[in-house]
Structure formats: C-alpha cells, structure tokens
Design an enzyme around this catalytic site. Sequence first.
Site, mmCIF file in Angstrom:
data_model
loop_
_atom_site.group_PDB
_atom_site.id
_atom_site.type_symbol
_atom_site.label_atom_id
_atom_site.label_comp_id
_atom_site.label_asym_id
_atom_site.label_seq_id
_atom_site.Cartn_x
_atom_site.Cartn_y
_atom_site.Cartn_z
ATOM 1 N N ASN A 48 0.835 -1.193 0.000
ATOM 2 C CA ASN A 48 0.000 0.000 0.000
ATOM 3 C C ASN A 48 0.872 1.246 0.000
ATOM 4 O O ASN A 48 2.006 1.220 0.488
ATOM 5 C CB ASN A 48 -0.912 0.033 1.234
ATOM 6 C CG ASN A 48 -1.914 -1.097 1.231
ATOM 7 O OD1 ASN A 48 -2.287 -1.617 0.196
ATOM 8 N ND2 ASN A 48 -2.352 -1.486 2.409
ATOM 9 N N HIS A 62 -5.965 2.283 12.883
ATOM 10 C CA HIS A 62 -6.675 1.311 12.058
ATOM 11 C C HIS A 62 -6.257 -0.115 12.371
ATOM 12 O O HIS A 62 -5.157 -0.360 12.856
ATOM 13 C CB HIS A 62 -6.393 1.566 10.571
ATOM 14 C CG HIS A 62 -6.797 2.933 10.106
ATOM 15 N ND1 HIS A 62 -6.127 3.593 9.115
ATOM 16 C CD2 HIS A 62 -7.793 3.767 10.496
ATOM 17 C CE1 HIS A 62 -6.692 4.768 8.897
ATOM 18 N NE2 HIS A 62 -7.706 4.904 9.728
ATOM 19 N N LYS A 72 1.722 -5.617 9.426
ATOM 20 C CA LYS A 72 2.167 -4.567 8.502
ATOM 21 C C LYS A 72 3.650 -4.299 8.697
ATOM 22 O O LYS A 72 4.160 -4.367 9.817
ATOM 23 C CB LYS A 72 1.406 -3.260 8.756
ATOM 24 C CG LYS A 72 -0.075 -3.326 8.470
ATOM 25 C CD LYS A 72 -0.753 -2.004 8.805
ATOM 26 C CE LYS A 72 -2.243 -2.076 8.539
ATOM 27 N NZ LYS A 72 -2.906 -0.823 8.949
ATOM 28 N N TYR A 132 3.645 0.549 2.807
ATOM 29 C CA TYR A 132 3.597 -0.544 3.769
ATOM 30 C C TYR A 132 3.086 -1.819 3.137
ATOM 31 O O TYR A 132 2.259 -1.823 2.246
ATOM 32 C CB TYR A 132 2.822 -0.178 5.028
ATOM 33 C CG TYR A 132 1.392 0.271 4.853
ATOM 34 C CD1 TYR A 132 0.330 -0.604 5.081
ATOM 35 C CD2 TYR A 132 1.106 1.580 4.507
ATOM 36 C CE1 TYR A 132 -0.975 -0.178 4.942
ATOM 37 C CE2 TYR A 132 -0.199 2.014 4.370
ATOM 38 C CZ TYR A 132 -1.239 1.125 4.597
ATOM 39 O OH TYR A 132 -2.528 1.550 4.458
ATOM 40 N N ASP A 170 -11.916 8.669 10.341
ATOM 41 C CA ASP A 170 -11.103 8.727 11.552
ATOM 42 C C ASP A 170 -11.678 9.708 12.567
ATOM 43 O O ASP A 170 -11.607 9.470 13.776
ATOM 44 C CB ASP A 170 -9.655 9.079 11.211
ATOM 45 C CG ASP A 170 -8.936 7.943 10.501
ATOM 46 O OD1 ASP A 170 -9.443 6.799 10.517
ATOM 47 O OD2 ASP A 170 -7.865 8.201 9.930
#
Length: 187
Positions: A48, A62, A72, A132, A170
């Site tokens: 990503n 998240h 991740k 990531y 968020d």
Amino acid sequence: MKIEETALAGVLLLTMPRHVDPRGHFSESWSQPRLAAAGIDIAFVQDNESLSRRAGTVRGLHYQAPPAAQAKLVRVAAGVIWDVAVDIRRGSPSFGRWVGAELSAENGRQMLIPEGFLHGFVTRAPDTLVLYKCSRPYAPECDRAVRFDDPDLGIDWGIAPGRAILSDKDAAAPTLRDAGTPFDWAG
C-alpha cells in the site's frame, strides 16, 4: 539488518543497510530470506501507498478484524512520520499500551506491526509518502478504526488533537472501550 525490539513484544524496528556513494544510496527495503533468518516469517501479499500533502495529517488508528487481520511493515519513501502501534489483544500484559517511533526517508527505519495491534501515524513533513506491506489483502467488511486521541490510550502524537488533519472516518471513530476488540492474547 538492524532489528530493535520495542516495549511491545512483537513490534519491531528494522533498519536495512544502505550502500552510499556520490549518486545517493541503495538498500533492500524488504528481503524475505533475511527476515526469515532473523525469525520473522510473515508472508506479505499486498503493498500500500499513502501520500499526505500536509504535515499534521493523522491516519489511524486502524486495524482489520479476523479473519482478515493484518501484520504490517511500514516505511517512509519521502518525508517523516511518527508511527504508532497499540496492543489491543485482550488479556495481553501490554493491552492498551502503545509505542511510537520516527520513521523517515532519511533514517530508513521500518516498523513491523503484528496482528492484534492498532496502527496509525502523523506526518511531520509535507508531501510524506508512506509505503507498507500487509500480510492479508484489504477487506472492507473487516476494516475498523479507533479514535487517535482516545484518552484511555494517551498517545503523544506531538500535535494538539484539534490541529490534526483527519478523514471523516477517523474523526468519527469510537474509543477502544466503545469499539471493543476481536483479538485475544495467545500468551
């Protein structure tokens, strides 16, 4: 490769060697054989990219719920972030505790965040590009968020909460207490 443990078991800081010459530098950003030799055997399946135009942009906190929970490996290609991981594994001795580290294009550090942790970051420079790897593909039905400024977590983001640039998702995220957690500690 330099591996630094953090105050949260499983959350690691990785720095790959850089080969510098007058043109700049070269480094491996990820090497499955090197990581496996160091005891980190995670099969990443998705990469990503996140570009934040303004300093003070907060992305997070998240996670993806099971069965699509993700580990991740986060790094910065341009700019600087304060990267944060929070343990949300019910029963863990470090439940609700967080660690943070500065990741930048300059320092080449990466943060490894296992399943069962929240992840988020704040940009400290304009035009910050974060890359990531994820161990599972994005699954919208498993996508979850927790408030970045949850008072029970007490994360020091280095900015006043009212100055944070947030997405609508968020900004509307619940606290961890209200959201609950789908993760259990297997210790």
